[in-house]
Design a protein around this motif. Structure first.
Motif, PDB file in Angstrom:
ATOM      1  N   LYS A  60      13.301 -10.040  -2.141  1.00  0.00           N
ATOM      2  CA  LYS A  60      12.551  -8.936  -1.532  1.00  0.00           C
ATOM      3  C   LYS A  60      13.575  -7.998  -0.927  1.00  0.00           C
ATOM      4  O   LYS A  60      14.433  -8.434  -0.163  1.00  0.00           O
ATOM      5  CB  LYS A  60      11.608  -9.450  -0.449  1.00  0.00           C
ATOM      6  CG  LYS A  60      10.511 -10.337  -0.968  1.00  0.00           C
ATOM      7  CD  LYS A  60       9.640 -10.818   0.170  1.00  0.00           C
ATOM      8  CE  LYS A  60       8.674 -11.883  -0.287  1.00  0.00           C
ATOM      9  NZ  LYS A  60       7.925 -12.436   0.838  1.00  0.00           N
ATOM     10  N   TRP A  61      13.491  -6.716  -1.280  1.00  0.00           N
ATOM     11  CA  TRP A  61      14.496  -5.765  -0.813  1.00  0.00           C
ATOM     12  C   TRP A  61      13.869  -4.451  -0.412  1.00  0.00           C
ATOM     13  O   TRP A  61      12.713  -4.180  -0.712  1.00  0.00           O
ATOM     14  CB  TRP A  61      15.565  -5.567  -1.879  1.00  0.00           C
ATOM     15  CG  TRP A  61      15.102  -4.830  -3.098  1.00  0.00           C
ATOM     16  CD1 TRP A  61      14.153  -5.216  -3.994  1.00  0.00           C
ATOM     17  CD2 TRP A  61      15.562  -3.560  -3.549  1.00  0.00           C
ATOM     18  NE1 TRP A  61      14.005  -4.282  -4.974  1.00  0.00           N
ATOM     19  CE2 TRP A  61      14.850  -3.247  -4.742  1.00  0.00           C
ATOM     20  CE3 TRP A  61      16.506  -2.655  -3.082  1.00  0.00           C
ATOM     21  CZ2 TRP A  61      15.065  -2.070  -5.436  1.00  0.00           C
ATOM     22  CZ3 TRP A  61      16.712  -1.489  -3.792  1.00  0.00           C
ATOM     23  CH2 TRP A  61      15.994  -1.213  -4.953  1.00  0.00           C
ATOM     24  N   LYS A  62      14.655  -3.649   0.295  1.00  0.00           N
ATOM     25  CA  LYS A  62      14.221  -2.329   0.739  1.00  0.00           C
ATOM     26  C   LYS A  62      14.851  -1.289  -0.185  1.00  0.00           C
ATOM     27  O   LYS A  62      16.064  -1.065  -0.124  1.00  0.00           O
ATOM     28  CB  LYS A  62      14.642  -2.081   2.189  1.00  0.00           C
ATOM     29  CG  LYS A  62      13.992  -3.040   3.159  1.00  0.00           C
ATOM     30  CD  LYS A  62      14.479  -2.797   4.573  1.00  0.00           C
ATOM     31  CE  LYS A  62      13.874  -3.831   5.506  1.00  0.00           C
ATOM     32  NZ  LYS A  62      14.392  -3.701   6.860  1.00  0.00           N
ATOM     33  N   PRO A  63      14.063  -0.663  -1.040  1.00  0.00           N
ATOM     34  CA  PRO A  63      14.617   0.298  -1.993  1.00  0.00           C
ATOM     35  C   PRO A  63      15.356   1.475  -1.349  1.00  0.00           C
ATOM     36  O   PRO A  63      16.307   1.989  -1.927  1.00  0.00           O
ATOM     37  CB  PRO A  63      13.395   0.795  -2.771  1.00  0.00           C
ATOM     38  CG  PRO A  63      12.354  -0.249  -2.578  1.00  0.00           C
ATOM     39  CD  PRO A  63      12.629  -0.866  -1.239  1.00  0.00           C
ATOM     40  N   LYS A  64      14.943   1.873  -0.140  1.00  0.00           N
ATOM     41  CA  LYS A  64      15.579   3.033   0.491  1.00  0.00           C
ATOM     42  C   LYS A  64      17.056   2.817   0.764  1.00  0.00           C
ATOM     43  O   LYS A  64      17.878   3.692   0.513  1.00  0.00           O
ATOM     44  CB  LYS A  64      14.859   3.407   1.787  1.00  0.00           C
ATOM     45  CG  LYS A  64      13.536   4.071   1.546  1.00  0.00           C
ATOM     46  CD  LYS A  64      12.938   4.556   2.836  1.00  0.00           C
ATOM     47  CE  LYS A  64      11.634   5.275   2.546  1.00  0.00           C
ATOM     48  NZ  LYS A  64      11.043   5.827   3.758  1.00  0.00           N
ATOM     49  N   ASP A  65      17.408   1.643   1.301  1.00  0.00           N
ATOM     50  CA  ASP A  65      18.817   1.409   1.622  1.00  0.00           C
ATOM     51  C   ASP A  65      19.440   0.273   0.806  1.00  0.00           C
ATOM     52  O   ASP A  65      20.620  -0.016   0.944  1.00  0.00           O
ATOM     53  CB  ASP A  65      19.009   1.160   3.118  1.00  0.00           C
ATOM     54  CG  ASP A  65      18.327  -0.106   3.606  1.00  0.00           C
ATOM     55  OD1 ASP A  65      17.817  -0.893   2.786  1.00  0.00           O
ATOM     56  OD2 ASP A  65      18.297  -0.319   4.829  1.00  0.00           O
ATOM     57  N   GLY A  66      18.652  -0.380  -0.043  1.00  0.00           N
ATOM     58  CA  GLY A  66      19.176  -1.432  -0.906  1.00  0.00           C
ATOM     59  C   GLY A  66      19.407  -2.769  -0.233  1.00  0.00           C
ATOM     60  O   GLY A  66      19.947  -3.688  -0.843  1.00  0.00           O
ATOM     61  N   SER A  67      18.983  -2.909   1.022  1.00  0.00           N
ATOM     62  CA  SER A  67      19.222  -4.170   1.725  1.00  0.00           C
ATOM     63  C   SER A  67      18.187  -5.225   1.332  1.00  0.00           C
ATOM     64  O   SER A  67      17.020  -4.934   1.124  1.00  0.00           O
ATOM     65  CB  SER A  67      19.204  -3.955   3.238  1.00  0.00           C
ATOM     66  OG  SER A  67      17.937  -3.510   3.657  1.00  0.00           O
ATOM     67  N   ILE A  68      18.670  -6.459   1.240  1.00  0.00           N
ATOM     68  CA  ILE A  68      17.805  -7.596   0.929  1.00  0.00           C
ATOM     69  C   ILE A  68      17.342  -8.192   2.253  1.00  0.00           C
ATOM     70  O   ILE A  68      18.150  -8.481   3.126  1.00  0.00           O
ATOM     71  CB  ILE A  68      18.564  -8.646   0.103  1.00  0.00           C
ATOM     72  CG1 ILE A  68      18.892  -8.066  -1.280  1.00  0.00           C
ATOM     73  CG2 ILE A  68      17.763  -9.934  -0.007  1.00  0.00           C
ATOM     74  CD1 ILE A  68      19.767  -8.951  -2.135  1.00  0.00           C
ATOM     75  N   PHE A  69      16.008  -8.340   2.411  1.00  0.00           N
ATOM     76  CA  PHE A  69      15.519  -8.911   3.660  1.00  0.00           C
ATOM     77  C   PHE A  69      14.880 -10.285   3.490  1.00  0.00           C
ATOM     78  O   PHE A  69      14.518 -10.923   4.472  1.00  0.00           O
ATOM     79  CB  PHE A  69      14.589  -7.946   4.408  1.00  0.00           C
ATOM     80  CG  PHE A  69      13.318  -7.591   3.705  1.00  0.00           C
ATOM     81  CD1 PHE A  69      12.162  -8.315   3.909  1.00  0.00           C
ATOM     82  CD2 PHE A  69      13.269  -6.501   2.847  1.00  0.00           C
ATOM     83  CE1 PHE A  69      10.988  -7.981   3.282  1.00  0.00           C
ATOM     84  CE2 PHE A  69      12.089  -6.156   2.217  1.00  0.00           C
ATOM     85  CZ  PHE A  69      10.939  -6.895   2.429  1.00  0.00           C
ATOM     86  N   ASP A  70      14.792 -10.775   2.245  1.00  0.00           N
ATOM     87  CA  ASP A  70      14.303 -12.138   2.038  1.00  0.00           C
ATOM     88  C   ASP A  70      14.678 -12.585   0.635  1.00  0.00           C
ATOM     89  O   ASP A  70      14.681 -11.788  -0.305  1.00  0.00           O
ATOM     90  CB  ASP A  70      12.784 -12.205   2.227  1.00  0.00           C
ATOM     91  CG  ASP A  70      12.273 -13.629   2.315  1.00  0.00           C
ATOM     92  OD1 ASP A  70      13.054 -14.534   2.664  1.00  0.00           O
ATOM     93  OD2 ASP A  70      11.085 -13.844   2.025  1.00  0.00           O
ATOM     94  N   ARG A  71      15.009 -13.851   0.512  1.00  0.00           N
ATOM     95  CA  ARG A  71      15.254 -14.444  -0.803  1.00  0.00           C
ATOM     96  C   ARG A  71      14.786 -15.887  -0.779  1.00  0.00           C
ATOM     97  O   ARG A  71      14.908 -16.576   0.233  1.00  0.00           O
ATOM     98  CB  ARG A  71      16.714 -14.321  -1.214  1.00  0.00           C
ATOM     99  CG  ARG A  71      17.685 -14.946  -0.295  1.00  0.00           C
ATOM    100  CD  ARG A  71      19.177 -14.770  -0.631  1.00  0.00           C
ATOM    101  NE  ARG A  71      19.475 -14.245  -1.908  1.00  0.00           N
ATOM    102  CZ  ARG A  71      20.351 -13.254  -2.137  1.00  0.00           C
ATOM    103  NH1 ARG A  71      20.992 -12.711  -1.139  1.00  0.00           N
ATOM    104  NH2 ARG A  71      20.593 -12.835  -3.344  1.00  0.00           N
ATOM    105  N   ARG A  72      14.200 -16.311  -1.904  1.00  0.00           N
ATOM    106  CA  ARG A  72      13.668 -17.671  -1.998  1.00  0.00           C
ATOM    107  C   ARG A  72      14.034 -18.238  -3.358  1.00  0.00           C
ATOM    108  O   ARG A  72      13.758 -17.625  -4.387  1.00  0.00           O
ATOM    109  CB  ARG A  72      12.155 -17.652  -1.838  1.00  0.00           C
ATOM    110  CG  ARG A  72      11.540 -19.017  -1.870  1.00  0.00           C
ATOM    111  CD  ARG A  72      10.028 -18.962  -1.714  1.00  0.00           C
ATOM    112  NE  ARG A  72       9.488 -19.945  -2.619  1.00  0.00           N
ATOM    113  CZ  ARG A  72       8.454 -19.784  -3.397  1.00  0.00           C
ATOM    114  NH1 ARG A  72       7.800 -18.666  -3.385  1.00  0.00           N
ATOM    115  NH2 ARG A  72       8.057 -20.733  -4.195  1.00  0.00           N
TER     116      ARG A  72
END
Length: 108
Positions: A60-72
């Motif tokens: 799960k990532w934030k398209p605006k800044d490219g940061s990943i905020f969750d991974r499973r």
């Protein structure tokens, strides 16, 4: 018990795409281009297969800044199929229909 690796052929069969990112330094070090194997599920989610570890992660990532905020990590092909069915139900339904047609034609 050793965890079963998820093979390249299996994720490609599920519809993952191989994307090549040319990087001169990576190529000079390893002798081949860096590549990613992914499946986009939505604007903010995708599946990623790592060719070294042979693990699949739901990112799960934030398209605006490219940061990943969750991974499973998804540990089995069944888990991967369930996630795909949640976001792209028609994709696997087509695969199942084609496989059933193939079996019917073979064994009639």
């Amino acid at each position: 018990m050793k965890k079963k690796e998820i093979w390249y052929k299996d994720v490609i069969a599920l519809g993952f795409k191989r994307k090549i990112d040319h990087d001169d330094i990576y190529f000079d070090q390893y002798g081949y281009d860096y590549f990613r194997v992914e499946m986009k599920l939505s604007k903010k989610r995708y599946l990623d297969w790592d060719p070294v570890t042979r693990k699949v992660e739901l990112i799960k990532w934030k398209p605006k800044d490219g940061s990943i905020f969750d991974r499973r990590e998804l540990k089995t092909l069944e888990e991967i199929r369930e996630v795909i069915m949640t976001f792209k139900p028609n994709k696997l339904q087509k695969e199942i229909t084609e496989k059933n047609t193939e079996i019917f034609e073979k064994y009639g």
